[in-house]
Structure formats: structure tokens, C-alpha cells
Design a protein around this motif. Structure first.
Motif, PDB file in Angstrom:
ATOM      1  N   ILE A  31      -3.608  -7.856  -7.760  1.00  7.71           N
ATOM      2  CA  ILE A  31      -2.163  -7.678  -7.756  1.00  7.71           C
ATOM      3  C   ILE A  31      -1.805  -6.656  -8.824  1.00  7.71           C
ATOM      4  O   ILE A  31      -2.092  -6.848 -10.005  1.00  7.71           O
ATOM      5  N   SER A  32      -1.195  -5.566  -8.372  1.00 10.29           N
ATOM      6  CA  SER A  32      -0.718  -4.515  -9.261  1.00 10.29           C
ATOM      7  C   SER A  32       0.776  -4.734  -9.416  1.00 10.29           C
ATOM      8  O   SER A  32       1.536  -4.573  -8.465  1.00 10.29           O
ATOM      9  N   LEU A  33       1.190  -5.127 -10.608  1.00  2.05           N
ATOM     10  CA  LEU A  33       2.559  -5.597 -10.833  1.00  2.05           C
ATOM     11  C   LEU A  33       3.279  -4.687 -11.816  1.00  2.05           C
ATOM     12  O   LEU A  33       2.663  -4.153 -12.736  1.00  2.05           O
ATOM     13  N   VAL A  34       4.595  -4.522 -11.614  1.00  2.00           N
ATOM     14  CA  VAL A  34       5.408  -3.681 -12.499  1.00  2.00           C
ATOM     15  C   VAL A  34       6.642  -4.441 -12.953  1.00  2.00           C
ATOM     16  O   VAL A  34       7.348  -5.032 -12.143  1.00  2.00           O
TER      17      VAL A  34
ATOM     18  N   LEU B   5       4.831 -15.132 -12.697  1.00  4.75           N
ATOM     19  CA  LEU B   5       5.637 -14.382 -11.745  1.00  4.75           C
ATOM     20  C   LEU B   5       6.638 -15.330 -11.114  1.00  4.75           C
ATOM     21  O   LEU B   5       6.261 -16.286 -10.432  1.00  4.75           O
ATOM     22  N   GLN B   6       7.911 -15.074 -11.367  1.00  7.51           N
ATOM     23  CA  GLN B   6       8.996 -15.894 -10.817  1.00  7.51           C
ATOM     24  C   GLN B   6       9.082 -15.654  -9.318  1.00  7.51           C
ATOM     25  O   GLN B   6       9.116 -14.519  -8.853  1.00  7.51           O
TER      26      GLN B   6
ATOM     27  N   ASP C 128      16.633  -6.929  -6.927  1.00  9.47           N
ATOM     28  CA  ASP C 128      16.790  -8.031  -7.869  1.00  9.47           C
ATOM     29  C   ASP C 128      15.970  -7.678  -9.108  1.00  9.47           C
ATOM     30  O   ASP C 128      14.967  -6.958  -9.013  1.00  9.47           O
ATOM     31  N   ASN C 129      16.386  -8.175 -10.250  1.00  6.76           N
ATOM     32  CA  ASN C 129      15.702  -7.858 -11.503  1.00  6.76           C
ATOM     33  C   ASN C 129      14.513  -8.799 -11.723  1.00  6.76           C
ATOM     34  O   ASN C 129      14.554  -9.688 -12.559  1.00  6.76           O
ATOM     35  N   ARG C 130      13.500  -8.606 -10.907  1.00  4.66           N
ATOM     36  CA  ARG C 130      12.234  -9.328 -11.027  1.00  4.66           C
ATOM     37  C   ARG C 130      11.114  -8.311 -10.808  1.00  4.66           C
ATOM     38  O   ARG C 130      11.359  -7.210 -10.321  1.00  4.66           O
ATOM     39  N   PRO C 131       9.885  -8.680 -11.135  1.00  6.51           N
ATOM     40  CA  PRO C 131       8.787  -7.720 -10.970  1.00  6.51           C
ATOM     41  C   PRO C 131       8.579  -7.275  -9.520  1.00  6.51           C
ATOM     42  O   PRO C 131       8.784  -8.040  -8.580  1.00  6.51           O
ATOM     43  N   HIS C 132       8.168  -6.029  -9.385  1.00  3.37           N
ATOM     44  CA  HIS C 132       7.712  -5.457  -8.121  1.00  3.37           C
ATOM     45  C   HIS C 132       6.184  -5.581  -8.162  1.00  3.37           C
ATOM     46  O   HIS C 132       5.584  -5.518  -9.236  1.00  3.37           O
ATOM     47  N   PHE C 133       5.557  -5.712  -6.988  1.00  2.00           N
ATOM     48  CA  PHE C 133       4.095  -5.740  -7.012  1.00  2.00           C
ATOM     49  C   PHE C 133       3.501  -5.300  -5.683  1.00  2.00           C
ATOM     50  O   PHE C 133       4.188  -5.261  -4.661  1.00  2.00           O
ATOM     51  N   GLU C 134       2.223  -4.941  -5.748  1.00  2.00           N
ATOM     52  CA  GLU C 134       1.449  -4.625  -4.566  1.00  2.00           C
ATOM     53  C   GLU C 134       0.263  -5.580  -4.518  1.00  2.00           C
ATOM     54  O   GLU C 134      -0.345  -5.861  -5.549  1.00  2.00           O
TER      55      GLU C 134
ATOM     56  N   GLU D 280      -2.297  -1.906   2.048  1.00  4.08           N
ATOM     57  CA  GLU D 280      -1.819  -2.809   1.003  1.00  4.08           C
ATOM     58  C   GLU D 280      -0.442  -3.326   1.387  1.00  4.08           C
ATOM     59  O   GLU D 280       0.193  -2.798   2.298  1.00  4.08           O
ATOM     60  N   GLU D 281      -0.007  -4.355   0.675  1.00  2.99           N
ATOM     61  CA  GLU D 281       1.338  -4.891   0.857  1.00  2.99           C
ATOM     62  C   GLU D 281       2.170  -4.531  -0.359  1.00  2.99           C
ATOM     63  O   GLU D 281       1.731  -4.744  -1.494  1.00  2.99           O
ATOM     64  N   ILE D 282       3.368  -4.008  -0.131  1.00  2.00           N
ATOM     65  CA  ILE D 282       4.290  -3.660  -1.205  1.00  2.00           C
ATOM     66  C   ILE D 282       5.410  -4.697  -1.204  1.00  2.00           C
ATOM     67  O   ILE D 282       6.091  -4.862  -0.190  1.00  2.00           O
ATOM     68  N   TRP D 283       5.588  -5.392  -2.329  1.00  2.00           N
ATOM     69  CA  TRP D 283       6.567  -6.472  -2.451  1.00  2.00           C
ATOM     70  C   TRP D 283       7.694  -6.011  -3.372  1.00  2.00           C
ATOM     71  O   TRP D 283       7.477  -5.740  -4.559  1.00  2.00           O
ATOM     72  N   ILE D 284       8.912  -5.920  -2.819  1.00  4.67           N
ATOM     73  CA  ILE D 284      10.083  -5.454  -3.537  1.00  4.67           C
ATOM     74  C   ILE D 284      11.041  -6.638  -3.705  1.00  4.67           C
ATOM     75  O   ILE D 284      11.455  -7.242  -2.710  1.00  4.67           O
ATOM     76  N   PRO D 285      11.423  -6.974  -4.954  1.00  5.69           N
ATOM     77  CA  PRO D 285      12.336  -8.113  -5.162  1.00  5.69           C
ATOM     78  C   PRO D 285      13.750  -7.765  -4.724  1.00  5.69           C
ATOM     79  O   PRO D 285      14.282  -6.726  -5.090  1.00  5.69           O
ATOM     80  N   ILE D 286      14.336  -8.627  -3.903  1.00  6.97           N
ATOM     81  CA  ILE D 286      15.655  -8.351  -3.362  1.00  6.97           C
ATOM     82  C   ILE D 286      16.568  -9.571  -3.483  1.00  6.97           C
ATOM     83  O   ILE D 286      16.100 -10.688  -3.711  1.00  6.97           O
TER      84      ILE D 286
END
Length: 158
Positions: A50-53, A92-93, A128-134, A149-155
Motif C-alpha cells: 500500500i502506497s499511501l499519501v 488508516l481511518q 475528504d481530508n483523509r489519506p489517499h492510497f494505491e 493497481e487500484e487508486i483509492w481517493i477519499p471522498i
């Protein structure tokens, strides 16, 4: 390209982090440091990376390529009972995410331009103000145009 909209539970992650910006992008350095040590993590839930930002709340509203953010190289774990030396934990919330299936080079950032500049403004959601991750699973191949890969964007709802 339409995402799946998913709600996830909280996740426990173990890994390493590095502060960087898009102007001084050090993701290769981070993964070179983490790669050899990831085998020391023995309570993984799966083999995915998991690559998280973690971005500051104003990162995208006042975007500059020099804005710093925290990038993590991690794996999901069952618990924090065994944290190897030189590793850190990250809680990770959970919450609502737009999940994009991406196939292509990991150096092609046009997918993020599409997500943030085209899909998001036209959707019923906002960041949303939470981490983004792949999630880099078994079909991920670094620097390969066939990589997936899967790109996960907090919304959240607008």
C-alpha cells in the motif's frame, strides 16, 4: 473511467515514511528503503503493498508542486504486536472512497489529473481530508505499461 464507490473499515498498516513534494519526488528512495525490510513484517493480512499519501488539508486548493506531503510504503497487518526496527505504524481511518482500476505506467500521472480535474468536479462527491492510497497487488509491475493497481481517493458527499 468510472470508479467503484466503497466504504472501508479502519486498517492497521506498518511501513516507512518520507516527506516529499512533487517538485522533489522521492518515492523511489522510499520504496528502495522499504523493499528489503518488508520481509521483517510477519503479520501481514495479504501480500499487497500500500502506497499511501497524507496531504495537508489545503494541498489541492492551494496547489503548488513544492507543497510537501507525507508518503508511506506499507503493508496491512493484523495487529501491532511485532513492529520491526526502523518501521512505524499507521492507523488508516476507514470511510468512503472512490476506487479506480488503473492499468499503465506508474509514472503516467494523467490518471490523477483525470480523477481530480474531470471526474471529481462532475461527480456528487468532493475530496475528504483523509489519506489517499494505491493498492499494489499481484498484477502490479513497476515501470511496466501492463501494470495494474487500484487508486483509492477519499471522498464525501457534496
Amino acid at each position: 473511467m468510472q470508479p467503484k464507490i466503497e466504504i472501508i473499515d479502519d486498517k492497521k498498516l506498518i511501513g516507512q515514511r518520507l516527506n516529499m513534494s512533487f517538485a522533489d519526488y522521492k518515492i523511489g528512495e522510499l520504496w528502495r528503503r522499504f523493499g528489503p525490510k518488508r520481509k521483517e513484517i510477519t503479520n501481514n493480512l495479504n501480500n499487497d503493498l500500500i502506497s499511501l499519501v497524507v496531504y495537508e488539508p489545503t494541498h489541492f486548493t492551494d496547489f503548488k508542486s513544492t507543497n510537501e506531503f507525507e508518503r508511506w510504503a506499507t503493508v496491512e497487518v493484523e495487529n501491532y504486536n511485532k513492529v520491526p526496527p526502523e518501521m512505524e505504524t499507521f492507523d488508516l481511518q476507514g470511510g468512503l472512497y472512490a476506487v479506480f482500476e488503473y492499468k499503465g505506467l506508474n509514472t503516467d500521472h494523467s490518471i490523477f489529473q483525470y480523477i481530480l480535474g474531470t471526474w471529481l468536479p462532475k461527480s456528487d462527491f468532493e475530496l475528504d481530508n483523509r489519506p489517499h492510497f494505491e493498492i499494489l497487488g499481484e498484477r502490479y509491475k513497476n515501470n511496466d505499461p501492463e501494470s495494474e493497481e487500484e487508486i483509492w481517493i477519499p471522498i464525501k458527499k457534496k
